[in-house]
Every structure is written in structure tokens, then in C-alpha cells.
Design a protein around this motif. Structure first.
Motif, PDB file in Angstrom:
ATOM      1  N   VAL A  34       0.858  -1.182   0.000  1.00  0.00           N
ATOM      2  CA  VAL A  34       0.000   0.000   0.000  1.00  0.00           C
ATOM      3  C   VAL A  34       0.894   1.233   0.000  1.00  0.00           C
ATOM      4  O   VAL A  34       1.974   1.237   0.585  1.00  0.00           O
ATOM      5  CB  VAL A  34      -0.961   0.019   1.205  1.00  0.00           C
ATOM      6  CG1 VAL A  34      -1.927  -1.135   1.132  1.00  0.00           C
ATOM      7  CG2 VAL A  34      -0.212  -0.023   2.515  1.00  0.00           C
ATOM      8  N   GLY A  35       0.448   2.253  -0.676  1.00  0.00           N
ATOM      9  CA  GLY A  35       1.233   3.471  -0.792  1.00  0.00           C
ATOM     10  C   GLY A  35       1.047   4.400   0.386  1.00  0.00           C
ATOM     11  O   GLY A  35       0.288   4.112   1.321  1.00  0.00           O
ATOM     12  N   PRO A  36       1.705   5.531   0.332  1.00  0.00           N
ATOM     13  CA  PRO A  36       1.632   6.487   1.438  1.00  0.00           C
ATOM     14  C   PRO A  36       0.248   7.133   1.589  1.00  0.00           C
ATOM     15  O   PRO A  36      -0.057   7.677   2.650  1.00  0.00           O
ATOM     16  CB  PRO A  36       2.686   7.535   1.067  1.00  0.00           C
ATOM     17  CG  PRO A  36       2.857   7.409  -0.404  1.00  0.00           C
ATOM     18  CD  PRO A  36       2.585   5.977  -0.738  1.00  0.00           C
ATOM     19  N   ASN A  37      -0.585   7.054   0.577  1.00  0.00           N
ATOM     20  CA  ASN A  37      -1.918   7.665   0.633  1.00  0.00           C
ATOM     21  C   ASN A  37      -2.988   6.702   1.144  1.00  0.00           C
ATOM     22  O   ASN A  37      -4.169   7.056   1.172  1.00  0.00           O
ATOM     23  CB  ASN A  37      -2.329   8.169  -0.748  1.00  0.00           C
ATOM     24  CG  ASN A  37      -1.447   9.290  -1.222  1.00  0.00           C
ATOM     25  OD1 ASN A  37      -0.889  10.035  -0.427  1.00  0.00           O
ATOM     26  ND2 ASN A  37      -1.317   9.404  -2.535  1.00  0.00           N
ATOM     27  N   GLN A  39      -3.965   5.470   4.121  1.00  0.00           N
ATOM     28  CA  GLN A  39      -4.807   5.887   5.247  1.00  0.00           C
ATOM     29  C   GLN A  39      -5.760   7.003   4.844  1.00  0.00           C
ATOM     30  O   GLN A  39      -6.929   7.012   5.241  1.00  0.00           O
ATOM     31  CB  GLN A  39      -3.951   6.315   6.443  1.00  0.00           C
ATOM     32  CG  GLN A  39      -3.235   5.157   7.123  1.00  0.00           C
ATOM     33  CD  GLN A  39      -4.194   4.087   7.638  1.00  0.00           C
ATOM     34  OE1 GLN A  39      -5.289   4.378   8.114  1.00  0.00           O
ATOM     35  NE2 GLN A  39      -3.777   2.838   7.549  1.00  0.00           N
ATOM     36  N   SER A  40      -5.280   7.918   4.044  1.00  0.00           N
ATOM     37  CA  SER A  40      -6.133   9.014   3.570  1.00  0.00           C
ATOM     38  C   SER A  40      -7.229   8.485   2.648  1.00  0.00           C
ATOM     39  O   SER A  40      -8.396   8.884   2.761  1.00  0.00           O
ATOM     40  CB  SER A  40      -5.276  10.048   2.837  1.00  0.00           C
ATOM     41  OG  SER A  40      -6.088  11.028   2.250  1.00  0.00           O
ATOM     42  N   ASP A  41      -6.848   7.596   1.724  1.00  0.00           N
ATOM     43  CA  ASP A  41      -7.832   7.001   0.811  1.00  0.00           C
ATOM     44  C   ASP A  41      -8.880   6.216   1.596  1.00  0.00           C
ATOM     45  O   ASP A  41     -10.081   6.314   1.324  1.00  0.00           O
ATOM     46  CB  ASP A  41      -7.145   6.090  -0.204  1.00  0.00           C
ATOM     47  CG  ASP A  41      -6.335   6.852  -1.232  1.00  0.00           C
ATOM     48  OD1 ASP A  41      -6.583   8.063  -1.413  1.00  0.00           O
ATOM     49  OD2 ASP A  41      -5.446   6.236  -1.853  1.00  0.00           O
ATOM     50  N   LEU A  42      -8.418   5.427   2.573  1.00  0.00           N
ATOM     51  CA  LEU A  42      -9.350   4.637   3.385  1.00  0.00           C
ATOM     52  C   LEU A  42     -10.314   5.553   4.138  1.00  0.00           C
ATOM     53  O   LEU A  42     -11.521   5.311   4.158  1.00  0.00           O
ATOM     54  CB  LEU A  42      -8.581   3.739   4.355  1.00  0.00           C
ATOM     55  CG  LEU A  42      -9.436   2.883   5.295  1.00  0.00           C
ATOM     56  CD1 LEU A  42     -10.344   1.941   4.517  1.00  0.00           C
ATOM     57  CD2 LEU A  42      -8.543   2.107   6.251  1.00  0.00           C
ATOM     58  N   ALA A  43      -9.793   6.616   4.741  1.00  0.00           N
ATOM     59  CA  ALA A  43     -10.647   7.545   5.483  1.00  0.00           C
ATOM     60  C   ALA A  43     -11.681   8.197   4.563  1.00  0.00           C
ATOM     61  O   ALA A  43     -12.850   8.345   4.941  1.00  0.00           O
ATOM     62  CB  ALA A  43      -9.797   8.611   6.168  1.00  0.00           C
ATOM     63  N   ASN A  44     -11.275   8.561   3.354  1.00  0.00           N
ATOM     64  CA  ASN A  44     -12.215   9.167   2.399  1.00  0.00           C
ATOM     65  C   ASN A  44     -13.282   8.176   1.964  1.00  0.00           C
ATOM     66  O   ASN A  44     -14.463   8.537   1.838  1.00  0.00           O
ATOM     67  CB  ASN A  44     -11.468   9.714   1.186  1.00  0.00           C
ATOM     68  CG  ASN A  44     -10.648  10.938   1.517  1.00  0.00           C
ATOM     69  OD1 ASN A  44     -10.964  11.678   2.438  1.00  0.00           O
ATOM     70  ND2 ASN A  44      -9.582  11.164   0.757  1.00  0.00           N
ATOM     71  N   CYS A  45     -12.881   6.932   1.722  1.00  0.00           N
ATOM     72  CA  CYS A  45     -13.853   5.913   1.314  1.00  0.00           C
ATOM     73  C   CYS A  45     -14.820   5.582   2.450  1.00  0.00           C
ATOM     74  O   CYS A  45     -16.017   5.385   2.228  1.00  0.00           O
ATOM     75  CB  CYS A  45     -13.127   4.656   0.837  1.00  0.00           C
ATOM     76  SG  CYS A  45     -12.263   4.880  -0.740  1.00  0.00           S
TER      77      CYS A  45
END
Length: 124
Positions: A34-37, A39-45
Motif C-alpha cells: 500500500v502506498g503512502p496515501n 490511510q487518507s484514501d481509506l478515510a475518504n472511502c
């Protein structure tokens, strides 16, 4: 609290505990790095999934159908009005619970699809 009340409360407590990683809080299993984004992607989803309510107008309809069905079944089998209120209440809870579970599953699907759309190989 009587043993009977505790007996009926235990499934509710167990169900509430089982919902910790479900619905909008679902964390998908991702195959690969998984890339550095992530946690941010998961939070947005998850936020997108949270925008879909667990209890909605379909929940009220399911509760009404459950109440009517349980009351009618009790009236037919028992041929008495003494337990109709309890049967209707139980049917309403079952109907509303089934609808809420369905909506929670839809929230999980939203999280999975959103993460896939962001390029993650979601396997579960």
C-alpha cells in the motif's frame, strides 16, 4: 436484572461488538503493498460509506412488515389477542434489524469499491 432479560440482551451485545469492523468502519484486505496515501484514501472511502445511513426509510417499512407479519402469525397460531403486542414488537425489531444489517453490508461494498477505484487490489 432477571436471567431472562440477560438471556435476551446477550445477542444484542454480541451483535454490537461484531459490528466494530463492519459498515462504514470496514477495513478491506488489500493484496500487495500500500502506498503512502492508503490511510487518507481509506478515510475518504469510509466517509463516503458513512454518508449512506444505516437506518433509512426502508428500515421503517421493514419494521412495519415485520410487526404485521409477527402479529398475524401469532393471531393465527395462538388464536388470542393476549400476545399480539409482544409479537408485533418482536417482529418490528427483527424487520428493522434485517434492514439495518443489509444497509451495513451496502456500506462495506461502498468502501471496497471505492478502494478498488483508487487502485488498490482489494481481496476481502
Amino acid at each position: 436484572m432477571s436471567a431472562r432479560k440477560i438471556f435476551f440482551a446477550l445477542p444484542v451485545v454480541a451483535l454490537a461488538g461484531a459490528c466494530a469492523n463492519s459498515g462504514a468502519n470496514y477495513v478491506p484486505i488489500v493484496d500487495g503493498a500500500v502506498g503512502p496515501n492508503y490511510q487518507s484514501d481509506l478515510a475518504n472511502c469510509q466517509a463516503l460509506a458513512r454518508s449512506q445511513p444505516t437506518l433509512d426509510s426502508n428500515t421503517a417499512g421493514a419494521a412495519a412488515i415485520g410487526a404485521a407479519g409477527a402479529a398475524a402469525t401469532t393471531a393465527i397460531i395462538d388464536n388470542s389477542a393476549s400476545d399480539l403486542g409482544r409479537a408485533a414488537a418482536a417482529g418490528a425489531l427483527i424487520g428493522a434489524g434485517a434492514s439495518a444489517i443489509n444497509n451495513t453490508q451496502n456500506q462495506e461494498v461502498i468502501v471496497r469499491n471505492c478502494m478498488r477505484g483508487r487502485g488498490y487490489n482489494v481481496v476481502g
